[in-house]
Enzyme design. Sequence first.
Site, mmCIF file in Angstrom:
data_model
loop_
_atom_site.group_PDB
_atom_site.id
_atom_site.type_symbol
_atom_site.label_atom_id
_atom_site.label_comp_id
_atom_site.label_asym_id
_atom_site.label_seq_id
_atom_site.Cartn_x
_atom_site.Cartn_y
_atom_site.Cartn_z
ATOM 1 N N CYS A 85 9.601 -6.253 -5.020
ATOM 2 C CA CYS A 85 9.124 -4.957 -4.520
ATOM 3 C C CYS A 85 10.003 -4.512 -3.352
ATOM 4 C CB CYS A 85 7.676 -5.100 -4.074
ATOM 5 S SG CYS A 85 7.150 -3.825 -2.929
ATOM 6 N N GLU A 86 10.528 -3.290 -3.445
ATOM 7 C CA GLU A 86 11.445 -2.851 -2.392
ATOM 8 C C GLU A 86 10.712 -2.430 -1.121
ATOM 9 O OE1 GLU A 86 13.667 0.405 -4.041
ATOM 10 O OE2 GLU A 86 12.230 1.896 -3.377
ATOM 11 N N HIS A 87 9.394 -2.349 -1.188
ATOM 12 C CA HIS A 87 8.636 -1.954 0.001
ATOM 13 C C HIS A 87 8.220 -3.153 0.846
ATOM 14 C CE1 HIS A 87 7.753 1.543 -2.807
ATOM 15 N NE2 HIS A 87 8.529 2.014 -1.865
ATOM 16 N N HIS A 88 8.090 -4.317 0.209
ATOM 17 C CA HIS A 88 7.653 -5.508 0.951
ATOM 18 C C HIS A 88 8.580 -6.702 0.773
ATOM 19 C CE1 HIS A 88 3.875 -3.172 0.399
ATOM 20 N NE2 HIS A 88 3.643 -3.566 1.630
ATOM 21 N N GLN A 144 8.409 -0.400 -9.713
ATOM 22 C CA GLN A 144 8.221 -0.675 -11.138
ATOM 23 C C GLN A 144 8.527 0.531 -12.030
ATOM 24 O OE1 GLN A 144 4.649 -2.910 -12.097
ATOM 25 N NE2 GLN A 144 4.622 -2.038 -14.153
ATOM 26 N N HIS A 203 2.131 -7.415 -8.663
ATOM 27 C CA HIS A 203 2.906 -7.256 -7.439
ATOM 28 C C HIS A 203 2.306 -8.193 -6.402
ATOM 29 C CE1 HIS A 203 4.916 -3.265 -8.459
ATOM 30 N NE2 HIS A 203 4.271 -3.637 -9.532
ATOM 31 N N CYS A 226 2.701 -8.364 -3.393
ATOM 32 C CA CYS A 226 2.306 -7.690 -2.147
ATOM 33 C C CYS A 226 0.899 -7.108 -2.254
ATOM 34 C CB CYS A 226 3.316 -6.607 -1.792
ATOM 35 S SG CYS A 226 3.728 -5.526 -3.148
#
Length: 225
Positions: free
Chosen positions: A113-116, A154, A182, A184
């Site tokens: 995940c590019e956010h976490h 995703q 995910h 996260c």
Amino acid sequence: MAFDSNIEDFDALGNDHIGTSENTPMRSDAFKLNNEEKIDIIKDDVRHIMETLGLDLTDDSLKGTPNRVAKMFVNEIFGGLNPGKKPSASTFDNKYKYGEMLVEKNITVYSTCEHHLLPIVGRAHIAYISNGTVVGLSKMNRIVDYFAKRPQVQERLTIQVVRELQEVLGTKDVACVIDAKHLCVNSRGIRDIESSTVTSEFGGKFQDMETRREFLDYIKLDTKF
Ligand SMILES: [Zn+2]
């Protein structure tokens, strides 16, 4: 979508897992440094994070971690950022004139995940209708793996897989469904262990409801994680 340059807005955006573009956002100087140079810099960054957290890096168990993580980032889990790693586009003529749908299901997805920067783990299901060109089955696994080895959203991963296969096969008639957990979401934040996320992209004939239904019937989503 426009956002104020307010850090809290970006925080909320990431927590809601909203991506902003179909292409992975890359800097123009992304490949100025070679892999060895990148590993060298990231190693120091990881050491800095660990030391800031208060860890004692003289401990034998932790000593090798910065270098190990840096190598893993550059060569493995984010190795798909490098266009040089893209699977070669070898295709075959469809000698049997098989004009029906071909489905490759349960392709393993390991992404991040590019956010976490936490893992996304799941399955991808791909279908295409050949217009005269076919690809080896393992090619589909390799394409999924290449785009998965990036910081990802995703929805973007699903679209990138479809676009790449459309190009390789020379047809719009490609579809992909991804069902993934995910970490996260499962292990932190809302801590929902059971939930998974399904994304889909239907190109060409797959926008036709009957064709789409046929594909979805083949894969009958019931993903085992
Ligand atoms: Zn996340």
